[in-house]
Design a protein around this motif. Structure first.
Motif, PDB file in Angstrom:
ATOM      1  N   THR A   1       0.823  -1.220   0.000  1.00 28.39           N
ATOM      2  CA  THR A   1       0.000   0.000   0.000  1.00 28.39           C
ATOM      3  C   THR A   1       0.848   1.258   0.000  1.00 28.39           C
ATOM      4  O   THR A   1       0.360   2.335  -0.313  1.00 28.39           O
ATOM      5  N   ASP A   2       2.120   1.144   0.354  1.00 28.20           N
ATOM      6  CA  ASP A   2       2.989   2.326   0.466  1.00 28.20           C
ATOM      7  C   ASP A   2       3.977   2.346  -0.701  1.00 28.20           C
ATOM      8  O   ASP A   2       4.829   1.462  -0.820  1.00 28.20           O
ATOM      9  N   PRO A   3       3.868   3.361  -1.569  1.00 31.56           N
ATOM     10  CA  PRO A   3       4.711   3.408  -2.776  1.00 31.56           C
ATOM     11  C   PRO A   3       6.212   3.349  -2.465  1.00 31.56           C
ATOM     12  O   PRO A   3       7.004   2.956  -3.327  1.00 31.56           O
ATOM     13  N   ALA A   4       6.590   3.699  -1.226  1.00 31.72           N
ATOM     14  CA  ALA A   4       8.020   3.683  -0.877  1.00 31.72           C
ATOM     15  C   ALA A   4       8.599   2.267  -0.930  1.00 31.72           C
ATOM     16  O   ALA A   4       9.818   2.095  -0.988  1.00 31.72           O
ATOM     17  N   TYR A   5       7.736   1.239  -0.891  1.00 27.84           N
ATOM     18  CA  TYR A   5       8.219  -0.138  -0.828  1.00 27.84           C
ATOM     19  C   TYR A   5       8.056  -0.899  -2.150  1.00 27.84           C
ATOM     20  O   TYR A   5       8.038  -2.121  -2.174  1.00 27.84           O
ATOM     21  N   LYS A   6       7.923  -0.149  -3.233  1.00 27.92           N
ATOM     22  CA  LYS A   6       7.706  -0.752  -4.559  1.00 27.92           C
ATOM     23  C   LYS A   6       8.813  -1.747  -4.924  1.00 27.92           C
ATOM     24  O   LYS A   6       8.539  -2.868  -5.370  1.00 27.92           O
ATOM     25  N   ALA A   7      10.055  -1.329  -4.705  1.00 27.76           N
ATOM     26  CA  ALA A   7      11.174  -2.202  -5.084  1.00 27.76           C
ATOM     27  C   ALA A   7      11.190  -3.470  -4.230  1.00 27.76           C
ATOM     28  O   ALA A   7      11.545  -4.552  -4.699  1.00 27.76           O
ATOM     29  N   GLU A   8      10.794  -3.354  -2.989  1.00 29.73           N
ATOM     30  CA  GLU A   8      10.755  -4.519  -2.105  1.00 29.73           C
ATOM     31  C   GLU A   8       9.695  -5.516  -2.580  1.00 29.73           C
ATOM     32  O   GLU A   8       9.879  -6.727  -2.458  1.00 29.73           O
ATOM     33  N   CYS A   9       8.578  -5.003  -3.089  1.00 32.22           N
ATOM     34  CA  CYS A   9       7.539  -5.902  -3.599  1.00 32.22           C
ATOM     35  C   CYS A   9       8.085  -6.708  -4.777  1.00 32.22           C
ATOM     36  O   CYS A   9       7.909  -7.926  -4.848  1.00 32.22           O
ATOM     37  N   ARG A  10       8.768  -6.012  -5.678  1.00 33.86           N
ATOM     38  CA  ARG A  10       9.345  -6.726  -6.818  1.00 33.86           C
ATOM     39  C   ARG A  10      10.375  -7.759  -6.352  1.00 33.86           C
ATOM     40  O   ARG A  10      10.437  -8.876  -6.873  1.00 33.86           O
TER      41      ARG A  10
ATOM     42  N   PRO B   1       1.194  -2.482   6.257  1.00 33.00           N
ATOM     43  CA  PRO B   1       2.160  -1.571   6.906  1.00 33.00           C
ATOM     44  C   PRO B   1       2.420  -2.023   8.351  1.00 33.00           C
ATOM     45  O   PRO B   1       1.644  -2.812   8.907  1.00 33.00           O
ATOM     46  N   VAL B   2       3.478  -1.490   8.943  1.00 29.13           N
ATOM     47  CA  VAL B   2       3.887  -1.990  10.260  1.00 29.13           C
ATOM     48  C   VAL B   2       3.650  -0.991  11.401  1.00 29.13           C
ATOM     49  O   VAL B   2       3.898  -1.313  12.554  1.00 29.13           O
ATOM     50  N   ASP B   3       3.172   0.213  11.073  1.00 26.58           N
ATOM     51  CA  ASP B   3       2.962   1.176  12.152  1.00 26.58           C
ATOM     52  C   ASP B   3       1.842   0.717  13.076  1.00 26.58           C
ATOM     53  O   ASP B   3       0.944   0.019  12.623  1.00 26.58           O
TER      54      ASP B   3
ATOM     55  N   TYR C   1      -5.614   3.953  10.877  1.00 28.34           N
ATOM     56  CA  TYR C   1      -4.623   4.121   9.811  1.00 28.34           C
ATOM     57  C   TYR C   1      -4.877   5.422   9.068  1.00 28.34           C
ATOM     58  O   TYR C   1      -5.970   5.648   8.548  1.00 28.34           O
ATOM     59  N   THR C   2      -3.870   6.282   9.004  1.00 31.21           N
ATOM     60  CA  THR C   2      -4.048   7.601   8.388  1.00 31.21           C
ATOM     61  C   THR C   2      -3.028   7.843   7.286  1.00 31.21           C
ATOM     62  O   THR C   2      -2.901   8.956   6.799  1.00 31.21           O
ATOM     63  N   GLY C   3      -2.292   6.798   6.903  1.00 32.56           N
ATOM     64  CA  GLY C   3      -1.287   6.964   5.852  1.00 32.56           C
ATOM     65  C   GLY C   3      -1.884   6.815   4.463  1.00 32.56           C
ATOM     66  O   GLY C   3      -3.101   6.796   4.279  1.00 32.56           O
ATOM     67  N   GLU C   4      -1.006   6.697   3.478  1.00 31.04           N
ATOM     68  CA  GLU C   4      -1.477   6.494   2.109  1.00 31.04           C
ATOM     69  C   GLU C   4      -2.134   5.131   1.987  1.00 31.04           C
ATOM     70  O   GLU C   4      -1.809   4.202   2.723  1.00 31.04           O
TER      71      GLU C   4
END
Lengths: 462, 462
Positions: A33-42, A94-96, B316-319
């Motif tokens: 769900t978080d675009p910051a982790y795109k490379a990790e998904c791949r 996500p982990v928060d 949850y309040t993130g993207e």
């Protein structure tokens, strides 16, 4: 020693290596769900392709507009054996809030709990990396002993299950011929309890909506404007508070269209499971059912629709105090659907309701987050009965057929688009804390899960 | 050229230097509510002490359990002249959301608006650094021309006004003899409009509360538990939505005890100011008064009590989307008080109301954020009339006496603890965006503000 027994023994011997491989996969931070982790998904997809290739599958990473799919094929030992499609997802939630984790979410470990039970800790151990690896490791044991698999196996691993599966339908459509099998096997569900395996036959659907209420064109000083200027948090709280009436029913127009009462004999079967509000809610520190009054907790989570606010935010939320009237306030709201409830109609009814509560000088924006109808699988079929029997051979208690609160949209797509019946078998437990800090998967679930798939594949090929 | 005229001319000549000094002060990031800025708050206090010392004040930083006070003394030119205590605050509000600022909040600049008006941009330019510097620069012009000040002047600058002034009362008590003067001058308020100076006579009080509602002992998967487990966001939204009835009145027990109707002649005077819902709210992009029905906007913000939610958060309040049922949900709520409303009783009534809405298996925590009663200053006094006349000499239109929506707790303390009448004169404008991104202070407010204090000090000494 029968052939199946040797394969089960090999799975037992393989366990240390199976765990090492699962740990490698859990270490990959595939938060979809978080675009910051795109490379990790791949990276997770590529890891799975390498793993399946080493087992003799013809496997590949398939690009989508979002995160990639993994598709793999393996022939059956004998012609005429059934063809199964196994589905799982490699993406995680996500982990928060991170500070609530006892150990780092992406550094898996084995922990011994009171009473000697061992659990595997880390994000995705239960949902769904540990579960999908039970099937992969079952195939490994089979191949190592027999050099072949008893069924023809196609594998589909998705990377967007935790973010509404936007690429799934188009991918199934475009690859229908390649993915069509006799049955779909899905491993993303839970057991009834530690000793009792379960097959899930009812799945609630899901509609997700994000709303942003806007009032003034800037944040305001509550002293200077308070009492005269609209406060979007007030508007939002009135909207959300109005979603349920005093009996816990959802108030949207037509919300219960398509919702049928659960057949009496099914409710009676659930009664015999012995679950009460105290036992079900006691595990999470609660005791009073909060939804529709006059229904059992199992009926509430398996067979009734809901509206839940999953997130809310607006104004000053930092340390200390700020006497501000915010310009905007937002919420994420989801609806769990049952029976024949129509996701599009529910979304439209929600938007109409919200819009009707917005003052003429304020405004609201809507953002769509996925939508899928509920699924009802047969309570009685050859696939179901074969699996029930295979599971009952492995676990201390016989398998039960249950409902399920969550949504697995792909099951509906398998039914409608590929004409396949799905079998939903999983080895999670209700205290696995999936989607929460300190997610875990029981070591027993992982081990006996692998053994369960060996038995099921065997029984299907028999 | 009369003596006053020379001093006013010196203030005009000093303006570029006055701006440089204000910019230096604005650059100091003295956010009192956030512990991360503690050192910056002390730096602002030290900067002011250095500045006042250079003007011939006996000035010092005074430690408190929180951020320090600045106290400074200067004798009058002649014995028998009145003694004034000038109050301002050097702390500022947080700056989030940072992305909405056109220029960095702590890098002040002069910007020319449409129509040629010049404004000083930056956090604290209007609230309250620009305002307090009008008085300091008035003293500078006086000293440079006369080598003396017309009144005995004590200065008190606080560093916790934006976070509930926790150290103020104990400090006034401990230093009552040193701080007692004939009058208090407070510069933290606004003009009626760009051409019309204003003296504020009514000030609303404030009660701040933070609440944390807890349900399950962990975040839950809404599929697995939704419909059966309590959702703390639902509980919170019902609580907050219930704070107002359909007519906009606050529903707490006894909330309106001590609230009196505004005298008819005062309401009539406010009517003549020509402010309507359209003009007042139009400036901030709104048009419909949101508070108690059947009252003018000026009455709503100057003379009626309110309940406002200043912040809300939970889940949850993130993207993207996360189908979670949160373990906790929180809100910051404030009440503006008028007349004789008792802050302690209002707080108790709020807590009783909230507690009554918490299900038996859930819980709530309260955190107190400041409390102060409302203040009513005389509508007619010698101090008020002297200042009215001095202000009317400086500005295009005569000064008006108005109410005020915000809270300046110290005015009540000056009245009760030091027996001093306060004069509330300030040069802010309603579009200064104090507490919001893009705060500004009009260059005219700064310049004519300095000149106004020269005239007021002169008139008080006459």
């Amino acid at each position: 020693m029968t052939e199946t027994a040797s394969i089960l023994t090999r799975a037992d011997e393989n366990l240390p290596g199976s765990l090492d491989r699962l740990f490698d996969l859990v270490r990959i931070q595939s938060i979809s769900t978080d675009p910051a982790y795109k490379a990790e998904c791949r990276k997770a997809a590529e890891w799975l392709v390498a793993e399946l290739t080493s087992l003799g599958f013809e496997a590949s990473v398939r690009d989508t507009p979002g995160h990639p799919m993994v598709v793999a094929h393996h022939a059956a030992a004998k012609a005429g054996a059934p063809h199964v499609l196994f589905y799982g997802h490699y993406d995680v939630q996500p982990v928060d809030p991170l500070n609530l984790w006892d150990t780092a979410p992406f550094e898996p470990s084995i922990k011994e709990l009171d009473g000697g039970r061992k659990v595997i800790t880390g994000r995705g151990t239960a949902d769904d990396k540990g579960q999908l690896m039970t099937f992969v490791e079952a195939c490994r044991a089979y191949k190592e002993i027999n050099g072949a698999l008893p069924c023809e196996v196609t594998i589909l691993f998705e990377g967007e299950e935790e973010s509404g599966s936007p690429s799934l339908k188009p991918f199934l459509e475009a690859n229908a011929a390649e993915l069509k099998a006799d049955y779909a096997l899905v491993c993303d569900t839970s057991m009834w309890d530690r000793d009792t395996p379960a097959i899930s036959a009812g799945l609630r659907g899901l509609v997700g909506e994000e709303i942003v209420v806007s009032a003034a064109d800037r944040d305001l000083h509550s002293g200077m404007f308070g009492g005269a200027a609209a406060n979007p948090i007030h508007i939002l709280t009135k909207i959300l508070a109005g979603l349920h009436d005093e009996t816990g029913r959802v108030t949207l127009d037509g919300f219960y269209d398509g919702v049928e009462e659960t057949p009496t004999q099914i409710k009676a079967a659930w009664e015999t499971l012995g679950q009460t509000a105290e036992t079900f809610l006691g595990e999470i520190g609660l005791s009073i059912p909060s939804g529709e009054k006059g229904r059992s907790v199992l009926e509430l989570v398996w067979a009734r629709p809901t509206a839940e606010v999953n997130g809310i935010w607006g104004g000053y939320t930092g340390e200390g105090f700020k006497t501000v009237i915010a310009a905007q306030a937002s919420a994420k709201v989801s609806f769990r659907l049952v029976g024949a409830q129509d996701p599009d109609k529910i979304r439209a009814a929600f938007r109409a309701y919200v819009t009707s509560k917005i003052p003429a000088d304020c405004s609201v924006e809507f953002h769509k987050h996925g939508g899928s109808p509920a699924i009802q699988l047969p309570y009685d079929s050859s696939l179901l009965n074969t699996a029930k029997s295979a599971l009952s051979d492995e676990w201390p208690k016989p398998a039960v057929v249950i409902g399920m609160g969550g949504s697995i949209p792909i099951v509906g797509d398998f039914q409608k688009m590929l004409g396949m019946e799905s079998l939903l078998v999983g080895f999670g437990l209700s205290d696995d804390r999936i989607h929460s800090p300190n997610e875990k998967y029981e070591l027993q679930s992982f081990h006996k899960g692998i053994r369960s798939w060996i038995r099921i594949l065997d029984a299907l090929a028999a």
